[in-house]
Design a protein around this motif. Sequence first.
Motif, PDB file in Angstrom:
ATOM      1  N   UNK A  69       2.900   3.059   4.405  1.00 26.56           N
ATOM      2  CA  UNK A  69       4.011   3.593   5.182  1.00 26.56           C
ATOM      3  C   UNK A  69       3.671   4.928   5.834  1.00 26.56           C
ATOM      4  N   UNK A  70       2.586   5.530   5.432  1.00 26.32           N
ATOM      5  CA  UNK A  70       2.141   6.790   6.013  1.00 26.32           C
ATOM      6  C   UNK A  70       2.560   7.999   5.206  1.00 26.32           C
ATOM      7  N   UNK A  71       1.758   9.044   5.310  1.00 24.10           N
ATOM      8  CA  UNK A  71       2.078  10.315   4.667  1.00 24.10           C
ATOM      9  C   UNK A  71       1.781  11.443   5.657  1.00 24.10           C
ATOM     10  N   UNK A  86       0.865  -1.174   0.000  1.00 24.71           N
ATOM     11  CA  UNK A  86       0.000   0.000   0.000  1.00 24.71           C
ATOM     12  C   UNK A  86       0.898   1.220   0.000  1.00 24.71           C
ATOM     13  N   UNK A  87       0.623   2.141  -0.905  1.00 24.20           N
ATOM     14  CA  UNK A  87       1.420   3.353  -0.992  1.00 24.20           C
ATOM     15  C   UNK A  87       0.493   4.554  -0.934  1.00 24.20           C
ATOM     16  N   UNK A  88       0.749   5.430   0.054  1.00 20.88           N
ATOM     17  CA  UNK A  88      -0.031   6.656   0.189  1.00 20.88           C
ATOM     18  C   UNK A  88       0.720   7.825  -0.433  1.00 20.88           C
ATOM     19  N   UNK A  89      -0.034   8.833  -0.828  1.00 17.28           N
ATOM     20  CA  UNK A  89       0.541  10.083  -1.305  1.00 17.28           C
ATOM     21  C   UNK A  89      -0.476  11.194  -1.106  1.00 17.28           C
ATOM     22  N   UNK A  90      -0.011  12.423  -1.282  1.00 23.98           N
ATOM     23  CA  UNK A  90      -0.927  13.554  -1.206  1.00 23.98           C
ATOM     24  C   UNK A  90      -0.809  14.381   0.051  1.00 23.98           C
ATOM     25  N   UNK A 134      -4.873   7.814  11.403  1.00 23.80           N
ATOM     26  CA  UNK A 134      -3.808   8.802  11.597  1.00 23.80           C
ATOM     27  C   UNK A 134      -3.200   8.629  12.988  1.00 23.80           C
ATOM     28  N   UNK A 135      -1.985   9.125  13.099  1.00 27.86           N
ATOM     29  CA  UNK A 135      -1.298   9.075  14.385  1.00 27.86           C
ATOM     30  C   UNK A 135      -0.522  10.364  14.569  1.00 27.86           C
ATOM     31  N   UNK A 136      -0.903  11.091  15.606  1.00 27.33           N
ATOM     32  CA  UNK A 136      -0.204  12.319  15.962  1.00 27.33           C
ATOM     33  C   UNK A 136       0.885  11.984  16.967  1.00 27.33           C
ATOM     34  N   UNK A 137       1.910  12.822  17.082  1.00 28.26           N
ATOM     35  CA  UNK A 137       3.000  12.553  18.035  1.00 28.26           C
ATOM     36  C   UNK A 137       2.467  12.372  19.445  1.00 28.26           C
ATOM     37  N   UNK A 138       2.890  11.292  20.072  1.00 28.69           N
ATOM     38  CA  UNK A 138       2.506  11.038  21.452  1.00 28.69           C
ATOM     39  C   UNK A 138       1.106  10.499  21.627  1.00 28.69           C
ATOM     40  N   UNK A 139       0.415  10.213  20.526  1.00 28.84           N
ATOM     41  CA  UNK A 139      -0.957   9.716  20.606  1.00 28.84           C
ATOM     42  C   UNK A 139      -1.071   8.358  19.931  1.00 28.84           C
ATOM     43  N   UNK A 140      -2.146   7.650  20.265  1.00 26.75           N
ATOM     44  CA  UNK A 140      -2.401   6.361  19.645  1.00 26.75           C
ATOM     45  C   UNK A 140      -2.934   6.548  18.233  1.00 26.75           C
ATOM     46  N   UNK A 141      -2.768   5.518  17.432  1.00 26.30           N
ATOM     47  CA  UNK A 141      -3.304   5.563  16.072  1.00 26.30           C
ATOM     48  C   UNK A 141      -4.825   5.619  16.150  1.00 26.30           C
ATOM     49  N   UNK A 195      -0.873  15.097  11.617  1.00 27.01           N
ATOM     50  CA  UNK A 195      -0.546  13.715  11.976  1.00 27.01           C
ATOM     51  C   UNK A 195       0.054  13.017  10.760  1.00 27.01           C
ATOM     52  N   UNK A 196       0.525  11.808  10.989  1.00 23.35           N
ATOM     53  CA  UNK A 196       0.867  10.917   9.884  1.00 23.35           C
ATOM     54  C   UNK A 196      -0.384  10.110   9.558  1.00 23.35           C
ATOM     55  N   UNK A 197      -0.762  10.112   8.306  1.00 22.89           N
ATOM     56  CA  UNK A 197      -1.973   9.437   7.860  1.00 22.89           C
ATOM     57  C   UNK A 197      -1.608   8.116   7.184  1.00 22.89           C
ATOM     58  N   UNK A 198      -2.304   7.066   7.601  1.00 25.17           N
ATOM     59  CA  UNK A 198      -2.011   5.721   7.115  1.00 25.17           C
ATOM     60  C   UNK A 198      -3.216   5.132   6.387  1.00 25.17           C
ATOM     61  N   UNK A 199      -2.930   4.449   5.322  1.00 28.36           N
ATOM     62  CA  UNK A 199      -3.936   3.692   4.587  1.00 28.36           C
ATOM     63  C   UNK A 199      -3.936   2.244   5.094  1.00 28.36           C
ATOM     64  N   UNK A 200      -5.109   1.667   5.183  1.00 28.91           N
ATOM     65  CA  UNK A 200      -5.256   0.294   5.653  1.00 28.91           C
ATOM     66  C   UNK A 200      -6.128  -0.487   4.685  1.00 28.91           C
ATOM     67  N   UNK A 201      -5.747  -1.711   4.419  1.00 27.70           N
ATOM     68  CA  UNK A 201      -6.574  -2.609   3.611  1.00 27.70           C
ATOM     69  C   UNK A 201      -6.845  -3.862   4.431  1.00 27.70           C
TER      70      UNK A 201
END
Length: 122
Positions: free
Chosen positions: A114-116, A4-8, A38-45, A91-97
């Motif tokens: 891998x997150x964007x 899975x590859x994220x972009x944008x 998404x996961x922000x610093x110091x927070x759970x996904x 945050x870092x945004x992650x795609x999930x399948x």
Amino acid sequence: QVQLVESGGGLVQAGGALRLYCVASGRIFSINAMGWYRQAPGKQREWLAGITAAGSTNYADSVKGRFTISRGNAKNTVYLQMNSLKPEDTAVYYCNADRVATRSLEYGREYWGQGTQVTVSS
């Protein structure tokens, strides 16, 4: 091998918009559902939105009305349109399948991108 590859992602001012893209590639027979986290610093996904193979969508309360998840014509592609962005959306945004099957009658397994990075300035 499925990837899975994220972009944008990128930097945007508060009130602005971004569109995230995710493409699943590899030996794919079917995908049950795709989603965004998404996961922000110091927070759970945090789960944000999901879309099933049939096109049903669900959203977390934190993004409902501002974010829209959709799938492309190729069912292995998913988008996240993010409007009215706030600094707390940074945050870092992650795609999930979910339940990606590589052949018929296989239950399948989960994959992550891998997150964007998305940064919203005030």
